[in-house]
Design a protein around this motif. Sequence first.
Motif, mmCIF file in Angstrom:
data_model
loop_
_atom_site.group_PDB
_atom_site.id
_atom_site.type_symbol
_atom_site.label_atom_id
_atom_site.label_comp_id
_atom_site.label_asym_id
_atom_site.label_seq_id
_atom_site.Cartn_x
_atom_site.Cartn_y
_atom_site.Cartn_z
ATOM 1 N N LYS A 112 23.153 -13.294 24.580
ATOM 2 C CA LYS A 112 21.748 -13.504 24.212
ATOM 3 C C LYS A 112 21.520 -14.996 24.053
ATOM 4 N N ARG A 114 19.235 -17.093 22.864
ATOM 5 C CA ARG A 114 18.707 -17.876 21.737
ATOM 6 C C ARG A 114 19.738 -18.173 20.649
ATOM 7 N N ARG A 117 22.609 -20.481 22.170
ATOM 8 C CA ARG A 117 22.210 -21.867 22.432
ATOM 9 C C ARG A 117 21.948 -22.629 21.147
ATOM 10 N N THR A 365 13.647 -26.058 24.752
ATOM 11 C CA THR A 365 13.133 -25.187 25.800
ATOM 12 C C THR A 365 13.607 -23.742 25.633
ATOM 13 N N ASN A 366 14.926 -23.563 25.395
ATOM 14 C CA ASN A 366 15.445 -22.203 25.449
ATOM 15 C C ASN A 366 15.433 -21.451 24.122
ATOM 16 N N VAL A 367 15.592 -22.149 23.015
ATOM 17 C CA VAL A 367 15.573 -21.426 21.736
ATOM 18 C C VAL A 367 14.144 -21.297 21.229
ATOM 19 N N HIS A 369 11.200 -22.149 22.831
ATOM 20 C CA HIS A 369 10.179 -21.678 23.773
ATOM 21 C C HIS A 369 10.699 -20.675 24.781
ATOM 22 N N SER A 370 11.783 -19.973 24.412
ATOM 23 C CA SER A 370 12.305 -18.851 25.202
ATOM 24 C C SER A 370 12.516 -19.163 26.682
ATOM 25 N N GLY A 371 12.921 -20.367 26.995
ATOM 26 C CA GLY A 371 13.329 -20.666 28.360
ATOM 27 C C GLY A 371 12.234 -21.124 29.304
ATOM 28 N N ARG A 374 6.403 -25.377 28.647
ATOM 29 C CA ARG A 374 4.974 -25.073 28.549
ATOM 30 C C ARG A 374 4.149 -25.897 29.521
#
Lengths: 535, 112
Positions: A112, A114, A117, A365-367, A369-371, A374
């Motif tokens: 997973k 989030r 990372r 970016t990944n944690v 803003h979920s990858g 924006r």
Amino acid sequence: MVSVPLFMFLLFIAITLGITFWASKRSQGAGAYFAASRQIKGWQNGIAVAGDYMSAASFLGIAGIIAFQGYDGFLFSVGWLVAYLTVLLVIAEPLRNAGKYTMADVLAYRLKPRPVRAMAALSTLTVSTFYMIAQMVGAGALVKLLLGGYVNYNQAVTGVGILMIVYVVFGGMLATTWVQIIKAILLMAGTFLLSILVMAHFHFSFGDFFSAIGHVTYHDAKGAEVVKDFMTPGLRYKPPYGPLDLVSLGLALIFGTAGLPHILVRFYTVPDAKTARNSVVWAMVLIGTFYIMTTFLGFGAATIVGPDFIKTHGGTNMSAPLLAQALAGNIFFAFISAIAFATILAVVAGLTISATTSFSHDFWTNVIHSGVERKPGEEVMVARISAFVVGAVAIGIAILLGPTANVAFLVALAFAVAASANLPVIVLSIFWRRFNTAGAVTGLGVGLLASIGLIIVSPSLMAIDPPTVVGTARHLIQAKALFPLENPGILSIPLGFIGAIVGTLLSNEPSSQEKFNELLVRSNTGLGAERAGSH
Amino acid sequence: MAEERYQTSQAIWDKMANSQEFKDLMATKRTFIVPAFIFFVLYYFALPVLDGYAPQFMATKVIGNVNLAYLFALSQFFMAWIIAGLYVKAANNFDRLAKDIVAKAETLKGGK
């Protein structure tokens, strides 16, 4: 004589700023900024890895330890090279094949993303920031010593911090790479010249050189004259705990190097896994040659300059520059000092870019803003901003600590965290089908806490100082150490592995096991690996 | 923009991982990497262990003032270079096997 070192510093700074300006136009877009568009050639990356790796601790530190404690210091040299076999055989190619910009990319593949990372970013930032502070305190002390009339410690630290921020913010990975390449070439050239001069001093007779090492004369703390054979093992690592500490140090070096984030990110800058492999070999040739030459630097300083003189002229870390001065005068002293300064700058730039890449790519970016970015370019934007923040924090802490701060343990800490937190989870994620998110999070957490905790209660931070030791040079906790070893590896590395294994066994994550085949095929064949390109 | 990463279904990844070619690649890699890793770890740790626990023995002079400890330490550099060289040689073979698997995978996916 002050004007000569000043001129050499300024020349190096001018050249590197020129490179940064050139690189800034080529560092738009994430692939270009974080990974130099993956177009660095194998030999170039090999030299850059060497430049990234051979820090002030190698150049100034090992020479100093050998100059004062003889042969035992050379054991650092051995460990720092042999460690690359772990990088070569186990880590470099799978990482290049399966990842994008950071080590967490490989972990996030089947786990997973989030939680994994977030923990990996925490571990990366811990390693990079601590390591960076150790380098900056060293740089500040060095510059102050050389340009004492012109700059003080705080200005020196600020200067180093600003330069590294400029390289990373404007030039990204491309500028960092070339700063590291230039530094590595300068360092190799300087060390080679110094070695030749040492041998010339002994009329190119190895017999004379090694017999001089057999009777190094100096005065101990009580003022009594001591004559010692510096070839003898055990001058630093004495019983009862010395031998165990030596093994523990070895473990941290051999397994820590393959978990150092600033080294791992370098393998993303080349076009493919085969090039990554060749670059490790290039790095091993340079790094090995350099570390063999520490024989001449360290023992040369012990026999030609002598521990007594070094102690009263700047201390252990000045052994190599003082050797240069003794052999070839002030201009060569300035040249070697400028190389030491370049060494520190290249390493802190590498640390900064790995820290900011991890913060921006993994955490932002990944944690958060979920990858998904924006808006285009956000990831690079965040990285540039975080480079500012990381640099400012490092400047602030280095100034607070001051030039005499006891920071050597920070390097040991960086290696311990890398070996105990990062390496276990990378290895298990590549090789163990059953491995899962809970295992990665507990492995990273336990490895991180065990390394930090054990270092806090080790003799590096806990000891009773005599009243003559003042300020930040004093040990933080004035009590007898609870853990007898300076290097926690022997306990923290197994703890990291146990944490990862127990965490895995306590939970079940079918999706992680299902995706294992995909990671296995990708990491071993390079199928679908990130390719070189302008973006 | 760089090409999109190769994507395919779970079933195809499983098929690839279980194919004879892939198993051969893994076996070939293991045959080199596992013994090489074990050898270098043992060879390396012999140094701190002997230095730490048998310092008198390691202080034995071999040539002039050069002792066993220094020669063994120096040999580690050559050990590392030799293993690295052998690995690069062996890895050319891995590359050849991997190339076939990748080529086959591209056709499995079809078209692209």
